[in-house]
Design an enzyme around this catalytic site. Structure first.
Site, mmCIF file in Angstrom:
data_model
loop_
_atom_site.group_PDB
_atom_site.id
_atom_site.type_symbol
_atom_site.label_atom_id
_atom_site.label_comp_id
_atom_site.label_asym_id
_atom_site.label_seq_id
_atom_site.Cartn_x
_atom_site.Cartn_y
_atom_site.Cartn_z
ATOM 1 N N THR A 25 -8.446 103.117 41.996
ATOM 2 C CA THR A 25 -8.498 101.962 42.891
ATOM 3 C C THR A 25 -7.419 102.101 43.955
ATOM 4 O O THR A 25 -6.311 102.552 43.662
ATOM 5 C CB THR A 25 -8.295 100.665 42.086
ATOM 6 N N GLY A 26 -7.745 101.674 45.177
ATOM 7 C CA GLY A 26 -6.737 101.688 46.239
ATOM 8 C C GLY A 26 -7.164 102.539 47.420
ATOM 9 O O GLY A 26 -8.216 103.186 47.407
ATOM 10 N N SER A 27 -6.314 102.576 48.435
ATOM 11 C CA SER A 27 -6.682 103.182 49.714
ATOM 12 C C SER A 27 -6.854 104.691 49.642
ATOM 13 O O SER A 27 -7.654 105.265 50.391
ATOM 14 C CB SER A 27 -5.634 102.827 50.778
ATOM 15 N N THR A 28 -6.129 105.366 48.739
ATOM 16 C CA THR A 28 -6.280 106.818 48.612
ATOM 17 C C THR A 28 -7.457 107.155 47.694
ATOM 18 O O THR A 28 -8.284 108.025 48.014
ATOM 19 C CB THR A 28 -4.991 107.466 48.083
ATOM 20 N N ASP A 80 -6.746 109.057 40.700
ATOM 21 C CA ASP A 80 -6.243 107.772 41.180
ATOM 22 C C ASP A 80 -5.006 107.991 42.040
ATOM 23 O O ASP A 80 -4.393 109.067 42.003
ATOM 24 C CB ASP A 80 -5.899 106.871 39.984
ATOM 25 N N GLY A 81 -4.639 106.979 42.793
ATOM 26 C CA GLY A 81 -3.444 107.043 43.621
ATOM 27 C C GLY A 81 -2.214 106.553 42.880
ATOM 28 O O GLY A 81 -2.298 106.085 41.740
ATOM 29 N N GLU A 102 -6.592 100.807 35.143
ATOM 30 C CA GLU A 102 -6.190 102.172 35.496
ATOM 31 C C GLU A 102 -5.510 102.862 34.318
ATOM 32 O O GLU A 102 -5.751 104.045 34.060
ATOM 33 C CB GLU A 102 -5.250 102.140 36.699
ATOM 34 N N LYS A 120 4.685 109.193 49.107
ATOM 35 C CA LYS A 120 4.748 108.684 47.729
ATOM 36 C C LYS A 120 5.715 109.440 46.807
ATOM 37 O O LYS A 120 6.328 108.828 45.945
ATOM 38 C CB LYS A 120 3.346 108.670 47.108
#
Length: 224
Positions: A25-28, A80-81, A102, A120
């Site tokens: 989940t998320g922008s990446t 996942d990011g 997650e 990151k």
């Protein structure tokens, strides 16, 4: 060059026919899901477990076959990011509010790949707030306990309303500062009634994929 996009597309290359895949989940992670969706359209045969309602909706739109968490005993690969990660592969996740699902998916995965842009990786995690998912019932008391530990908890608010996770819970964001004692905080979190899960993902991944302006870097975890 979109650093998140190229990291997501690189991670998708690790997805093979017949796999059960954890979709982050998320922008990446969004870019990785898009890339996997394109592979499915071109004949890749997989089934996937989404880690949020948003990712589930994205995957359905792309035609990725989905399973529920109760239908699997393991996941072949989870992608996942992260919000931050240190040189020992200790990560903070949960900026998007999906940390519980997650972590469930990552804990079932034979292989975990964290994907990110070059902002990151850090020397020490903690500048990014540490998310803690807490039950609504007793949330005031749980927040008070975190305050007493000196963690500067802030109840997450989005669009003027207290944020509620896909599981119906609140999130307390701890402002700890870089270099906090990871094990001490982890142990104390475990003593607080009402905590469902925390955003410390300690040495979960087999590799990280970092997007840079000039390409991707794949870093293998020697302990996995």
């Amino acid at each position: 060059m979109d650093m998140k996009k190229i990291a997501g597309e690189e991670a998708a290359k690790y997805v093979k026919d017949g796999m059960v895949v954890g979709l982050g989940t998320g922008s990446t992670a969004y870019h990785a899901v898009n890339a996997i969706g394109e592979m499915v359209k071109n004949g890749l045969n997989i089934k996937a477990i989404p880690t949020s309602n948003a990712t589930e909706a994205q995957a359905r739109e792309l035609g990725i076959p989905l399973l529920t968490i109760d239908e699997v005993e393991y996941v072949d690969v989870a992608i996942d990011g992260v919000d931050e990660i240190d040189p020992d592969f200790n990560a903070i996740k949960g900026g998007g509010g999906a940390l519980y699902r997650e972590k469930v998916v990552a804990s079932l995965a034979k292989e975990v790949i964290w994907i990110m842009d070059e902002s990151k990786p850090v020397k020490a995690i903690g500048d990014f707030h540490l998310p803690i998912e807490i039950a609504k019932y007793g949330s005031k008391q749980a927040m008070a306990k975190m305050e007493a530990f000196g963690w500067n908890p802030v109840l997450r608010v989005r669009d003027g309303e207290v944020f509620v996770t896909d599981n119906g819970n609140y999130i307390a964001d701890l402002h700890l500062g870089a270099g906090f004692d990871i094990q001490d905080v982890k142990e104390k979190i475990g003593t607080i009634v009402g905590v469902l899960e925390h955003g410390l993902f300690l040495n979960f991944c087999k590799r990280i994929i970092v997007g840079h302006p000039d390409g991707v870097e794949v870093i293998e975890n020697p302990t996995k």
